[in-house]
Design a protein around this motif. Structure first.
Motif, PDB file in Angstrom:
ATOM      1  N   CYS A 138      68.575 -32.326  -0.726  1.00 58.24           N
ATOM      2  CA  CYS A 138      68.994 -31.008  -1.199  1.00 58.24           C
ATOM      3  C   CYS A 138      69.499 -30.096  -0.086  1.00 58.24           C
ATOM      4  O   CYS A 138      70.111 -29.064  -0.359  1.00 58.24           O
ATOM      5  CB  CYS A 138      67.854 -30.332  -1.957  1.00 58.24           C
ATOM      6  SG  CYS A 138      66.267 -30.388  -1.100  1.00 58.24           S
TER       7      CYS A 138
ATOM      8  N   ASP B 171      58.216 -35.228  -9.606  1.00 65.22           N
ATOM      9  CA  ASP B 171      58.222 -36.139 -10.747  1.00 65.22           C
ATOM     10  C   ASP B 171      57.784 -37.552 -10.357  1.00 65.22           C
ATOM     11  O   ASP B 171      57.363 -38.338 -11.215  1.00 65.22           O
ATOM     12  CB  ASP B 171      59.620 -36.202 -11.376  1.00 65.22           C
ATOM     13  CG  ASP B 171      59.996 -34.915 -12.101  1.00 65.22           C
ATOM     14  OD1 ASP B 171      59.095 -34.111 -12.383  1.00 65.22           O
ATOM     15  OD2 ASP B 171      61.196 -34.722 -12.374  1.00 65.22           O
ATOM     16  N   ASN B 172      57.899 -37.879  -9.081  1.00 64.48           N
ATOM     17  CA  ASN B 172      57.546 -39.220  -8.596  1.00 64.48           C
ATOM     18  C   ASN B 172      56.381 -39.176  -7.611  1.00 64.48           C
ATOM     19  O   ASN B 172      56.190 -40.122  -6.834  1.00 64.48           O
ATOM     20  CB  ASN B 172      58.765 -39.867  -7.931  1.00 64.48           C
ATOM     21  CG  ASN B 172      59.876 -40.157  -8.915  1.00 64.48           C
ATOM     22  OD1 ASN B 172      59.847 -41.152  -9.632  1.00 64.48           O
ATOM     23  ND2 ASN B 172      60.873 -39.272  -8.958  1.00 64.48           N
TER      24      ASN B 172
ATOM     25  N   TYR C 251      64.361 -38.423  -1.790  1.00 62.64           N
ATOM     26  CA  TYR C 251      64.479 -37.886  -3.147  1.00 62.64           C
ATOM     27  C   TYR C 251      65.545 -36.790  -3.147  1.00 62.64           C
ATOM     28  O   TYR C 251      65.923 -36.267  -2.101  1.00 62.64           O
ATOM     29  CB  TYR C 251      63.134 -37.313  -3.622  1.00 62.64           C
ATOM     30  CG  TYR C 251      62.040 -38.350  -3.701  1.00 62.64           C
ATOM     31  CD1 TYR C 251      61.855 -39.127  -4.842  1.00 62.64           C
ATOM     32  CD2 TYR C 251      61.200 -38.579  -2.611  1.00 62.64           C
ATOM     33  CE1 TYR C 251      60.857 -40.091  -4.911  1.00 62.64           C
ATOM     34  CE2 TYR C 251      60.203 -39.547  -2.667  1.00 62.64           C
ATOM     35  CZ  TYR C 251      60.046 -40.292  -3.829  1.00 62.64           C
ATOM     36  OH  TYR C 251      59.061 -41.258  -3.890  1.00 62.64           O
ATOM     37  N   ALA C 252      65.995 -36.433  -4.338  1.00 63.77           N
ATOM     38  CA  ALA C 252      67.067 -35.446  -4.446  1.00 63.77           C
ATOM     39  C   ALA C 252      66.605 -34.043  -4.075  1.00 63.77           C
ATOM     40  O   ALA C 252      67.378 -33.230  -3.603  1.00 63.77           O
ATOM     41  CB  ALA C 252      67.642 -35.450  -5.863  1.00 63.77           C
TER      42      ALA C 252
ATOM     43  N   SER D 166      54.802 -41.852  -4.501  1.00 62.44           N
ATOM     44  CA  SER D 166      55.389 -41.488  -3.206  1.00 62.44           C
ATOM     45  C   SER D 166      54.396 -41.675  -2.078  1.00 62.44           C
ATOM     46  O   SER D 166      53.217 -41.999  -2.287  1.00 62.44           O
ATOM     47  CB  SER D 166      55.846 -40.023  -3.247  1.00 62.44           C
ATOM     48  OG  SER D 166      54.701 -39.165  -3.209  1.00 62.44           O
TER      49      SER D 166
ATOM     50  N   ARG E  43      61.839 -31.142  -7.067  1.00 61.12           N
ATOM     51  CA  ARG E  43      61.522 -31.549  -8.438  1.00 61.12           C
ATOM     52  C   ARG E  43      61.482 -33.070  -8.561  1.00 61.12           C
ATOM     53  O   ARG E  43      60.577 -33.627  -9.197  1.00 61.12           O
ATOM     54  CB  ARG E  43      62.549 -30.964  -9.412  1.00 61.12           C
ATOM     55  CG  ARG E  43      62.344 -31.358 -10.879  1.00 61.12           C
ATOM     56  CD  ARG E  43      61.064 -30.765 -11.442  1.00 61.12           C
ATOM     57  NE  ARG E  43      61.136 -29.303 -11.472  1.00 61.12           N
ATOM     58  CZ  ARG E  43      60.093 -28.510 -11.739  1.00 61.12           C
ATOM     59  NH1 ARG E  43      58.888 -29.034 -11.981  1.00 61.12           N
ATOM     60  NH2 ARG E  43      60.231 -27.200 -11.745  1.00 61.12           N
ATOM     61  N   ASP E  44      62.435 -33.730  -7.951  1.00 61.20           N
ATOM     62  CA  ASP E  44      62.471 -35.191  -7.995  1.00 61.20           C
ATOM     63  C   ASP E  44      61.236 -35.778  -7.318  1.00 61.20           C
ATOM     64  O   ASP E  44      60.617 -36.722  -7.830  1.00 61.20           O
ATOM     65  CB  ASP E  44      63.748 -35.679  -7.306  1.00 61.20           C
ATOM     66  CG  ASP E  44      63.986 -37.170  -7.474  1.00 61.20           C
ATOM     67  OD1 ASP E  44      63.456 -37.766  -8.443  1.00 61.20           O
ATOM     68  OD2 ASP E  44      64.716 -37.739  -6.644  1.00 61.20           O
TER      69      ASP E  44
END
Length: 229
Positions: free
Chosen positions: A191, A216-217, A208-209, A221, A212-213
């Protein structure tokens, strides 16, 4: 509650470009600051250096043979220009929720930022997540800026955890390099404008993006593995 005898674990977070959408604001502020001192530095070059400390960034981007007295002018101009954007600072999607989840899971949460004190205050205000943050570092807490690990060392000390019990989350290759010097695994976020390929090449264990990404994971992780361990 953590059982007696077990050391606390924690997550260190970069702030600019990782939790707050400010990487390109810094790029613009540096671009304008350089131009005010007569240097036309392309934005693409500047962006690739965002994440370094200010003095290191200026030294990296300006010609070697310059009168280094100009460096302070550029740093002061960047400070003033970036300050005008404080009211526009916004957290990246999921940033506050990610901090909250880490805190509520029992992890120490530290902001390992090399921002100036006043900028860090504005960044924290935009996050509105102080109740989930145990400690935060600024440029005043480190002799050397990223990619040197001083900021991370200060953050670890502030929350009383060992490097072996930490994960770092950042958006720039400089974050990854700094953490690697302490053998701290880094989760990279794209980001801030750095690609997944660049972050992985620098040594990020996962990418991750954005917040939030990652949230969600989270269970799968490096943070999830830290909790499980």
């Amino acid at each position: 509650m953590r059982a007696a005898g077990l050391s606390r674990k924690g997550v260190l977070f970069d702030v600019d470009g990782t939790l707050v959408d400010s990487a390109y604001i810094h790029t613009m502020a540096w671009w304008q600051a350089f131009r005010q001192s007569g240097f036309d530095v392309p934005m693409a070059r500047i962006h690739r250096c965002v994440g370094m400390g200010g003095a290191r960034l200026v030294d990296h981007l300006l010609p070697d043979g310059r009168d280094t007295a100009v460096d302070e002018d550029v740093l002061a101009a960047h400070s003033g220009i970036f300050g005008t954007y404080w009211p526009s600072l916004r957290p990246l999607d999921g940033a506050r929720d990610l901090l909250a989840q880490c805190c509520e899971s029992g992890l120490a949460v530290a902001l390992a930022s090399s921002a100036r004190d006043q900028d860090l205050k504005a960044l924290r205000s935009s996050l509105a997540a102080d109740s989930f943050i145990d400690a935060a570092t600024s440029a005043n807490d480190a002799k050397e800026s990223k990619p040197e690990p001083d900021i991370l060392v200060a953050a670890l000390r502030a929350v009383g955890i060992e490097a072996s019990d930490a994960v770092y989350v950042g958006d720039a290759v400089w974050d990854v390099y700094a953490a690697a010097r302490l053998d701290i695994p880094t989760i990279g976020l794209t980001c801030g404008g750095t690609s997944e390929a660049e972050l992985r090449e620098a040594g990020a264990v996962e990418v991750y993006a954005g917040p939030r990404d990652l949230l969600d994971n989270l269970r799968d992780s490096a943070i999830g593995r830290l909790l499980a361990g």
